[in-house]
Design a protein around this motif. Structure first.
Motif, short mmCIF file in Angstrom:
data_model
loop_
_atom_site.label_atom_id
_atom_site.label_comp_id
_atom_site.label_asym_id
_atom_site.label_seq_id
_atom_site.Cartn_x
_atom_site.Cartn_y
_atom_site.Cartn_z
N CYS A 139 0.83 -1.20 0.13
CA CYS A 139 0.18 -0.03 0.01
C CYS A 139 0.99 1.18 0.06
O CYS A 139 1.70 1.55 -0.85
CB CYS A 139 -1.03 -0.18 1.13
N LEU A 140 0.91 2.02 1.09
CA LEU A 140 1.45 3.38 0.92
C LEU A 140 3.07 3.20 1.39
O LEU A 140 3.57 4.15 1.37
CB LEU A 140 0.85 4.40 2.19
N SER A 186 5.24 4.27 -1.62
CA SER A 186 4.81 5.25 -2.37
C SER A 186 4.55 6.46 -1.42
O SER A 186 4.40 7.60 -2.04
CB SER A 186 3.56 4.80 -3.13
N GLY A 187 4.09 6.45 -0.18
CA GLY A 187 3.56 7.39 0.67
C GLY A 187 4.85 8.21 1.20
O GLY A 187 4.21 8.90 2.21
N ILE A 188 5.93 7.79 1.07
CA ILE A 188 7.08 8.28 1.84
C ILE A 188 7.11 9.95 1.62
O ILE A 188 7.20 10.81 2.69
CB ILE A 188 8.36 7.80 1.36
N PRO A 189 7.02 10.36 0.54
CA PRO A 189 6.71 11.89 0.31
C PRO A 189 5.75 12.54 1.18
O PRO A 189 5.97 13.77 1.57
CB PRO A 189 6.50 12.06 -1.28
N LEU A 190 4.60 11.58 1.23
CA LEU A 190 3.59 12.25 1.90
C LEU A 190 3.90 12.44 3.52
O LEU A 190 3.56 13.44 4.18
CB LEU A 190 2.05 11.31 1.93
N VAL A 191 4.65 11.44 3.83
CA VAL A 191 5.22 11.35 5.39
C VAL A 191 6.26 12.49 5.62
O VAL A 191 6.04 13.32 6.45
CB VAL A 191 5.73 10.17 5.56
N TYR A 223 -0.90 6.82 7.16
CA TYR A 223 0.08 6.04 6.70
C TYR A 223 0.37 4.84 7.62
O TYR A 223 0.66 3.95 7.20
CB TYR A 223 1.45 6.91 6.67
N ALA A 224 0.27 5.03 8.86
CA ALA A 224 0.53 4.04 9.68
C ALA A 224 -0.55 2.87 9.57
O ALA A 224 -0.20 1.72 9.83
CB ALA A 224 0.61 4.57 11.30
#
Length: 562
Positions: free
Chosen positions: A148-149, A152-157, A180-181
């Motif tokens: 899932c994230l 891909s979601g690292i920039p969001l973090v 994210y978690a």
């Protein structure tokens, strides 16, 4: 037309373009439906780990519920619970539709995070359209779907942490990191995000900034991660049942092979977290790094140094953990967690570094018309590279999702089996057990990245004689062992090409321990090739499914009771 109206119009056009790009990514799923091709490796071959049984998430979510063993018979209940991450909600009704929703949602969130990080912090002096296309080049990478994230979601973090550190958009930033978690794999990247939160908290304390929000975030992040990954945490901290991870050994004895592997990781795209940075992104980044140092571009240079240093550091850590002498020393410390997979963070870092270096080029070229043409051309070229290696396969490669799961074929087979005992198990030879699980069959075999060490030893008794004929399979099972498959020497390890098995392997000589399988509840063997010594193994051919329209050629053997 005033500025406010112009901004609304510009944002409307940008939103429409973003939806068009997202539609382009979704088009194969919308057009082909279940006839689309989905990558088998690290995905469909292990959907049983997501709790997918009988075409949906059927495994237990909470410890208090009655836990049914779909795979790994005789193991503790904790190994039959699934993680309570957000994606499970999408799979409760139907796995395929849930898969598509999950793909679109986590990429939409990832793209939004990447775009806003560029807009607010990393690349302010360019057009939104260019930032949008760079973001699109990132989100169409073949991220590991069950993650899932996670990647891909690292920039969001990073966006959320920068906002909290600077005291901006506190509530929304807090919520996106908690999201994210709940929507990522803690043991793939979540533990590194935890370190990131801790680093920002320490920086806030040192700089005498407001640290309370980051402290609350740290506690909430730990709590949400514990809840969503409850089975693993319960075992690691309370039950302490030894698992297969204890005996995994993916190290090399010589420093040269390790350094070669590190170099490969730095210049090429890795299988688990593809970045496709070799041909275009890498040379542009090298050029951008040189120009940024020559021109002394201030904060942009600092970001480039930071991302570049982390890329090299991650590669160095990967090398250390694959160097046997270091790993054995590390094991004596007793921390337990293997940090080698920190390299998956390199994927978002490559694209963020690339965007920064494009920004450096942006500042060097004074001709704005030439500049926009150059930047758009480079970004579109990278998009085409990513589409070539990933996107077009959904149209052109096989098998389709429908053929892979072969729902109708397994429904037809069930009619010929003993319906009197609903708890019987089967063994799968020459195809992924996840396919049988998807069609509602309980199996003795499985792909499981985390399971009791005792079961690995017991399963070895079943396949020991067969492994003696194939050193590669034996070495795999000894050193890794995530695939608890009923291996056959001739068929080997790769079950993704059933047409090859059908055409080239008409029969096999099987040396599995049938008695051990019976003790685990197995009543049938499903084999993609005829078993030549079936009678000697006390097997009786109960049915077959060999019609050419079916993806699998299956021979169903009943184990005769002595």
């Amino acid at each position: 037309m005033n500025y406010h109206t112009t901004a609304i119009t510009r944002n409307l056009y940008l939103s429409i373009m973003a939806l068009i790009l997202l539609f382009i990514y979704a088009f194969p799923y919308l057009w082909l439906g279940r006839k689309v091709h989905i990558s088998i490796h690290d995905n469909l071959n292990q959907i049983n780990m997501l709790g997918i049984f009988d075409a949906r998430c059927s495994a237990t979510l909470f410890p208090g519920e009655e836990v049914r063993e779909y795979t790994l018979p005789g193991t503790a209940d904790i190994f039959h619970l699934v993680h309570m991450k957000l994606d499970k909600l999408f799979f409760l009704k139907d796995y395929f539709n849930g898969y598509v929703i999950n793909e679109l949602l986590h990429r939409l969130l990832a793209g939004l995070g990447f775009f806003l990080l560029l807009k607010l912090y990393l690349w302010k002096n360019t057009s939104d359209l260019i930032r949008l296309f760079v973001s699109f080049s990132y989100i169409i990478l073949p991220f590991w779907p069950p993650g899932c994230l996670s990647v891909s979601g690292i920039p969001l973090v990073i966006l959320g942490l920068l906002n909290l550190y600077r005291g901006k958009w506190i509530l929304s930033s807090f919520l996106i990191i908690i999201l994210y978690a709940a929507y990522s794999n803690f043991f793939l990247t979540g533990i590194y995000v935890l370190f990131m939160v801790l680093v920002f908290l320490i920086l806030a304390l040192l700089k005498r900034k407001s640290w309370l929000n980051l402290a609350m975030l740290l506690l909430c992040y730990i709590l949400v991660s514990f809840i969503t990954h409850l089975p693993v945490f319960l075992n690691e901290f309370f039950l302490r049942i030894p698992t297969n991870r204890v005996v995994q050994d993916l190290t090399a004895s010589g420093i040269i092979p390790v350094l070669k592997s590190a170099f490969f990781l730095l210049v090429r795209s890795h299988l688990l977290s593809h970045s496709y940075h070799t041909w275009l992104i890498l040379p542009i980044c090298l050029l951008g790094i040189v120009l940024s140092f020559c021109q002394k571009l201030g904060s942009k240079t600092l970001w480039i140094i930071l991302f570049g240093s982390i890329l090299i550091f991650n590669t160095f850590i990967f090398s250390l953990f694959h160097y046997r002498d270091f790993y054995q020393l590390y094991q004596r410390i007793g921390i337990g967690y293997n940090f080698s997979r920190i390299y998956v963070l390199n994927t978002p870092l490559w694209y963020l570094l690339w965007a920064l270096c494009l920004g450096v080029l942006h500042e060097q070229i004074k001709n704005k018309q030439l500049l926009n043409v150059l930047l758009i051309s480079l970004i579109i070229l990278q998009i085409l590279i990513n589409l070539y290696f990933h996107y077009h396969r959904t149209f052109l490669e096989g098998p389709s999702f429908n053929r892979f799961v072969s729902r109708q074929q397994f429904l037809d087979l069930r009619e010929h089996l003993d319906a009197g005992d609903p708890d019987y198990r089967i063994g799968c030879i020459g195809f992924y057990p996840a396919v049988a699980n998807y069609n509602g069959f309980r199996t003795v075999d499985s792909f499981s990245a985390y399971y009791p060490l005792q079961y690995k030893e017991r399963f070895y008794k079943i396949i020991a004689r067969e492994l003696q004929h194939n050193e590669e399979l034996h070495e795999y099972y000894r050193r890794r062992g995530s695939a608890l498959f009923l291996f056959d020497d001739r068929i080997g390890f790769n079950y993704s090409d059933q047409d090859y098995i059908r055409q080239q392997i008409p029969e096999i000589h099987c040396e599995l321990d049938v008695a051990e399988m019976v003790s685990l509840g197995v009543r049938y063997l499903f084999s993609t090739a005829r078993i030549s010594n079936a009678a000697a193994m006390n097997l009786e051919l109960a049915s077959r499914s060999t019609a050419p329209e079916y993806y699998y050629r299956l021979f169903i053997y009943r184990i005769l009771q002595e």
